[in-house]
Design an enzyme around this catalytic site. Structure first.
Site, PDB file in Angstrom:
ATOM      1  N   ASP A  88     139.189  27.275 -11.905  1.00  0.00           N
ATOM      2  CA  ASP A  88     140.390  27.490 -11.857  1.00  0.00           C
ATOM      3  C   ASP A  88     141.326  29.052 -12.468  1.00  0.00           C
ATOM      4  O   ASP A  88     142.713  29.234 -11.278  1.00  0.00           O
ATOM      5  CB  ASP A  88     141.800  26.528 -11.537  1.00  0.00           C
ATOM      6  CG  ASP A  88     141.258  25.828 -13.093  1.00  0.00           C
ATOM      7  OD1 ASP A  88     141.726  26.139 -13.860  1.00  0.00           O
ATOM      8  OD2 ASP A  88     140.659  24.647 -12.954  1.00  0.00           O
TER       9      ASP A  88
ATOM     10  N   ASP B  37     135.630  23.034 -19.962  1.00  0.00           N
ATOM     11  CA  ASP B  37     137.117  22.398 -19.100  1.00  0.00           C
ATOM     12  C   ASP B  37     136.328  21.984 -17.929  1.00  0.00           C
ATOM     13  O   ASP B  37     136.418  23.214 -16.739  1.00  0.00           O
ATOM     14  CB  ASP B  37     138.075  24.294 -18.502  1.00  0.00           C
ATOM     15  CG  ASP B  37     138.999  23.408 -18.475  1.00  0.00           C
ATOM     16  OD1 ASP B  37     138.842  21.966 -17.874  1.00  0.00           O
ATOM     17  OD2 ASP B  37     139.844  24.241 -17.343  1.00  0.00           O
TER      18      ASP B  37
END
Ligand code: AG3
Length: 278
Positions: free
Chosen positions: A86, A154
């Site tokens: 993202d 992440d």
């Protein structure tokens, strides 16, 4: 008719968010990706039914995941972000002026595409010339990677393709990929529901790193609303003095909404039930 997104856990916890409409819904080679416009919380990115981020609160997670390790390095130049297609973590990493290269190793190019198209507040910095996007399995990439000053993991929950990112072998490869002053941080789940994830990560990382510290950050749209990260360092202590953190924060010209040197230190304080489990 009202449209709601719901995520629930086996423990019986549930989240319910009112939606305006679906912006994208695709099945990639790896997973199902849904992007929604909520009616009051901005956009919501969901992968395999699990919330990855919501515009309302993504800053708490991304800021802490990136800035806690990076501020414990005197001048990070080469940074790797694992997962995080993202772009939220990359956005925070690039805020450090010493960063010359940010390599994003994301297994699923569809996540990057969907976020670039619909989530500019999060993905906007992916077009920075310092960013290199590699579509690869991070566990494999890590085996031969070298000379990174910081690595930020992440990932999604440790099921499916992310599972290997929580293994002792991966932590060992990760350490090999770091420079002598290297730092890292990873997400490690809810302390209420996935205590064993934090305990596993801390134990595994302690075999490789001199300094290992779990930290707590609120993320209202993740299960239980309270999340944990684990940071580790080969060089400097993660609980660097407040004066030094303030000095670096100012010198680097950081502007943040959740991270601050005081929040950095506060997030390292652990509740007794977590300390005992460790
Ligand atoms: N990283 C962590 C997502 C974990 C959420 N888990 C869940 N909802 N069950 C997401 C990527 C953000 N950049």
């Amino acid at each position: 008719m009202e449209l709601w997104f719901e995520e629930s856990t086996p423990e019986g916890w549930g989240l319910k968010v009112r939606l305006e409409r679906t912006l994208e819904s695709v099945q990639s080679q790896f997973q199902r990706i849904d992007l929604y416009q909520t009616s009051g919380m901005g956009k919501l990115l969901v992968i395999d039914g699990k919330v990855q981020l919501c515009e309302l609160d993504e800053f708490t997670y991304h800021e802490m995941l990136a800035h806690v390790p990076l501020l414990c390095h005197p001048a990070p130049r080469r940074v790797m972000v694992v997962g995080g297609g993202d772009g939220g973590t990359v956005r925070e990493v690039l805020a450090h002026p010493s960063v010359e290269r940010a390599v994003l190793v994301e297994i699923d190019p569809e996540v990057v595409r969907v976020c670039r198209e619909h989530l500019p507040t999060v993905s906007g910095r992916l077009s920075d010339p310092r960013v290199e996007i590699v579509a690869a399995d991070a566990a494999e990439y890590m085996r031969t990677a070298r000379d990174f000053d910081a690595i930020v993991v992440d990932s999604s929950d440790p099921v499916g393709p992310s599972e290997v990112l929580f293994s002792g072998e991966f932590y060992s490869d990760l350490r090999q990929a770091l420079t002598p002053q290297g730092v890292m941080a990873m997400q490690s789940g809810s302390p209420f529901f996935y205590l064993d994830q934090i305990v596993g990560a801390v134990r595994g990382l302690k075999e490789q790193f001199r300094h290992v510290r779990p930290l707590i950050v609120p993320v209202p749209t993740y299960p239980s609303g309270t999340w944990s990260l684990v940071a580790a360092s080969l060089g400097e202590d993660l609980g660097l003095g407040v004066e030094e953190l303030v000095r670096r924060y100012r010198e680097r010209g950081l502007r943040t909404r959740w991270y601050s040197p005081q929040m950095h230190l506060a997030s390292l304080a652990l509740p007794p039930f977590l300390e005992q489990a460790l």
